[in-house]
Design a protein around this motif. Structure first.
Motif, PDB file in Angstrom:
ATOM      1  N   ASP A   1      54.460  42.103  68.377  1.00 23.73           N
ATOM      2  CA  ASP A   1      53.261  41.281  69.129  1.00 23.73           C
ATOM      3  C   ASP A   1      53.311  39.978  68.022  1.00 23.73           C
ATOM      4  OD1 ASP A   1      52.791  43.040  71.140  1.00 23.73           O
ATOM      5  OD2 ASP A   1      50.874  43.823  70.043  1.00 23.73           O
TER       6      ASP A   1
ATOM      7  N   ASN B   1      52.352  40.802  64.393  1.00 24.86           N
ATOM      8  CA  ASN B   1      52.132  41.894  64.182  1.00 24.86           C
ATOM      9  C   ASN B   1      53.198  42.935  64.641  1.00 24.86           C
ATOM     10  OD1 ASN B   1      50.996  44.705  63.897  1.00 24.86           O
ATOM     11  ND2 ASN B   1      49.514  44.126  65.359  1.00 24.86           N
ATOM     12  N   TYR B   2      53.902  43.632  63.548  1.00 21.41           N
ATOM     13  CA  TYR B   2      55.171  44.277  63.748  1.00 21.41           C
ATOM     14  C   TYR B   2      54.772  45.812  64.421  1.00 21.41           C
ATOM     15  CZ  TYR B   2      57.743  40.928  61.596  1.00 21.41           C
ATOM     16  OH  TYR B   2      58.447  39.636  61.318  1.00 21.41           O
ATOM     17  N   LYS B   3      53.571  46.120  64.288  1.00 25.50           N
ATOM     18  CA  LYS B   3      52.928  47.386  64.581  1.00 25.50           C
ATOM     19  C   LYS B   3      53.409  48.562  63.753  1.00 25.50           C
ATOM     20  CE  LYS B   3      53.246  46.292  69.487  1.00 25.50           C
ATOM     21  NZ  LYS B   3      53.480  46.665  70.618  1.00 25.50           N
ATOM     22  N   ASN B   4      53.710  48.240  62.716  1.00 28.29           N
ATOM     23  CA  ASN B   4      54.055  49.464  61.872  1.00 28.29           C
ATOM     24  C   ASN B   4      53.103  49.422  60.374  1.00 28.29           C
ATOM     25  OD1 ASN B   4      55.159  47.370  60.404  1.00 28.29           O
ATOM     26  ND2 ASN B   4      57.224  48.014  60.279  1.00 28.29           N
TER      27      ASN B   4
END
Length: 130
Positions: free
Chosen positions: A3, A24-27
């Protein structure tokens, strides 16, 4: 999918400007970029934020992204691949050329309150320039 939140801001019309990019890599990993820009309008700063963010993602080898913007102008231009105001045509062409390099690309309009990180970064970039 990554994102990417983008925002452009200007202190005047035209005025000193900045681009804010929040990835935002969401990890658990996030990146923040506050990019000072030249004197330009707010709409031009929005396009510059988009183009800088696309370049960042391309340089990092990201192939699937979901961009978020609170700019209806940017969202509509990318969705329709068209701008009414020919002043923005070069920006759109540059952005679309970059967008076409992704395997998967989404653009979504979000209300300003969901784009606070990018907004703060854009304003921070203006202060860096002054």
């Amino acid at each position: 999918m990554v994102d990417v939140y983008i925002d452009g801001a200007s202190a005047g019309d035209p005025g000193p400007s900045g681009a804010g990019i929040f990835i935002n890599y969401k990890n658990g990993q996030v990146e923040s970029h506050a990019v000072p820009l030249e004197m330009m309008s707010n709409h031009e700063a929005e396009y510059e934020a988009l183009i800088h963010a696309l370049d960042l993602c391309i340089d990092k080898g990201i192939k699937a992204v979901s961009f978020r913007t609170d700019s209806k102008l940017i969202d509509d231009a990318i969705e329709k691949r068209y701008v009414k105001n020919k002043k923005y045509q070069p920006y759109l062409e540059k952005a679309l050329e970059k967008i076409d390099q992704f395997d998967l690309f989404f653009m979504k309009w979000v209300p300003s309150n969901q784009n606070r990180n990018a907004d703060q970064l854009a304003r921070q970039a203006i202060r860096k320039k002054k």
